[in-house]
Design an enzyme around this catalytic site. Structure first.
Site, PDB file in Angstrom:
ATOM      1  CG  ASN A 116      -1.809   1.197   1.101  1.00 25.54           C
ATOM      2  OD1 ASN A 116      -2.555   1.493   0.317  1.00 25.54           O
ATOM      3  ND2 ASN A 116      -1.692   1.901   2.260  1.00 25.54           N
ATOM      4  CD  GLU A 167      -2.365   2.200  -3.317  1.00 25.08           C
ATOM      5  OE1 GLU A 167      -3.459   2.122  -2.405  1.00 25.08           O
ATOM      6  OE2 GLU A 167      -1.760   1.026  -3.406  1.00 25.08           O
ATOM      7  CG  ASP A 198      -6.565  17.874   7.877  1.00 20.24           C
ATOM      8  OD1 ASP A 198      -6.678  17.836   6.696  1.00 20.24           O
ATOM      9  OD2 ASP A 198      -6.357  16.885   8.626  1.00 20.24           O
TER      10      ASP A 198
END
Length: 413
Positions: free
Chosen positions: A128, A191, A237
């Site tokens: 991943n 990915e 964020d």
């Protein structure tokens, strides 16, 4: 990444910061004032770094080699069929995070944070790659924000259930296509195949001493995530507000690789590069979902909507209900989407004044506004409800079929 920086330099989109610059607030503040790529030559002394690597759609267009307004349709048609080639085995030295120009971005941040780092993990034959914010605890330890249920978190739970630690490798300074691929929801373990497709067909992966494979990068950190947790945050964020303190797993670093004269990459939290990487990977997914219900032309997650919460969907209607079907498809494809506006082909979805015009002239609220209560929303939305749900709104800003003559806009040939 260096090749991309030179390509941007040739296009006149690199600003060199030759004067000494601090990693505490100063460099982040400069990045907030432009979308051009900033190349710092003297971060906290003589260390090199870049910010705003892909802080605009034009920059991402340069990285992917795709015209700016064609990015989403092209990405929607891109598969995960690239070829992975075996690279070299990296020679790791001792880890020392204090040797990197890691930044503290805002006054109330808990400390210095890695923001562009891609975490590569491997367990049970599954690989991943994804981006996680990581707070520097000391020279060899990081606290990571792993969202529950996402792939890195799931692999960690699998490893802990077997009484083992999760091996990871962290890259800083990859080609933007690799970074973008790591932010994109693709099938498990795909990915880097996706990154290879974006790069033209293949990609080489080097192997760290803990067995995790990584692409070319300026800096590589390797280590393990175990059962230890610690406080992480506060941290700004995507909405520009402070995310609260949470418990996060600790990453113990065991090795570090750096290219000669390594270039550090920092992403400004809530800056346009953050918004591009957070939101644009969802645009192809929305495009594909809407294509299942009507003819979709383009999709944009807007900068004003934090690059994540607001979407514009451009369609060509075949039936009167198409716009509302498009709204529902968009919400299903991107569950953090909060407000979506559907427009006709003659409205430029990249020009917010044009979108506002469509809302002003083509929307009747009693007929064209959908409000959906009690649905899953984004955990980053400051006005989310305590149980994690939210209220969403879809706006059909398209012309009524059969009444198009009312909406003809005056123009010269």
């Amino acid at each position: 990444m260096r090749n991309f920086i030179e390509k941007m330099r040739e296009e006149g989109r690199v600003i060199d910061i030759e004067d000494p610059c601090s990693t505490i607030f100063e460099a982040p503040k400069l990045a907030s004032e432009t979308d051009d790529l900033l190349f710092f030559h003297k971060l906290d002394g003589d260390r090199k770094g870049v910010m705003n690597v892909t802080a605009s759609r034009a920059s991402l267009s340069c990285a992917l080699g795709v015209p700016e307004h064609d990015i989403v349709p092209r990405l929607a048609a891109t598969g995960q069929n690239g070829t992975i080639m075996e690279g070299e085995r990296l020679n790791m030295g001792q880890p020392d995070l204090s040797s990197l120009p890691v930044m503290k971005h805002f006054p109330l941040d808990a400390g210095r944070y890695l923001t562009s780092a891609v975490v590569f993990s491997q367990y049970g034959g599954v690989e991943n790659a994804s981006i996680h914010r990581m707070q520097v605890l000391d020279e060899k330890r990081l606290a990571a924000r792993l969202v529950e249920g996402r792939h890195t978190h799931s692999l960690l739970q699998d490893a802990l259930a077997d009484g083992e630690r999760l091996p990871v490798a962290i890259t800083i300074g990859t080609h933007p296509a690799v970074t973008f691929a790591s932010c994109t929801r693709v099938p498990q373990g795909k990915e880097m195949q996706y990154a290879a497709e974006l790069l033209g067909g293949d990609i080489s992966l080097n192997t760290c001493s803990n067995g995790v494979r990584v692409p070319d990068a300026e800096i590589v950190l390797e280590g393990y995530i175990g059962s230890e947790t610690t406080e992480e945050g506060p941290f700004v964020d995507i909405t520009g507000t402070y995310d609260p303190i949470r418990q996060g797993p600790v990453i113990e670093l065991t090795g570090m690789y750096m290219k000669p004269d390594a270039i550090y990459h920092g992403i400004l939290p809530a800056g346009n590069e953050h918004k591009i990487l957070m939101g644009m990977p969802y645009e192809p997914k929305i495009f594909q979902a809407v294509a299942g219900v009507t003819r979709v032309k383009n999709v944009v997650l807007t900068t004003g909507g934090c690059g994540y919460l607001h979407g514009i969907v451009q369609i060509k209607k075949s039936t009167q209900g198409d716009a509302k079907n498009a709204i529902m498809a968009a919400f299903a494809a991107h569950t953090s989407l909060k407000h979506v506006v559907v427009v006709d082909e003659d409205i430029n979805p990249f020009r917010m004044e044009d979108v506002e015009y469509a809302i002003a002239t083509r929307v009747r609220a009693d007929r064209d506004v959908m409000v959906i209560v009690g649905v899953r929303g984004s955990s980053l939305d400051p006005c989310r409800i305590g149980d994690g749900t939210n209220v969403k709104m879809g706006i059909d800003a398209t012309m009524v079929m059969g009444e198009e003559e009312k909406f003809i806009r005056a123009e010269w040939d």
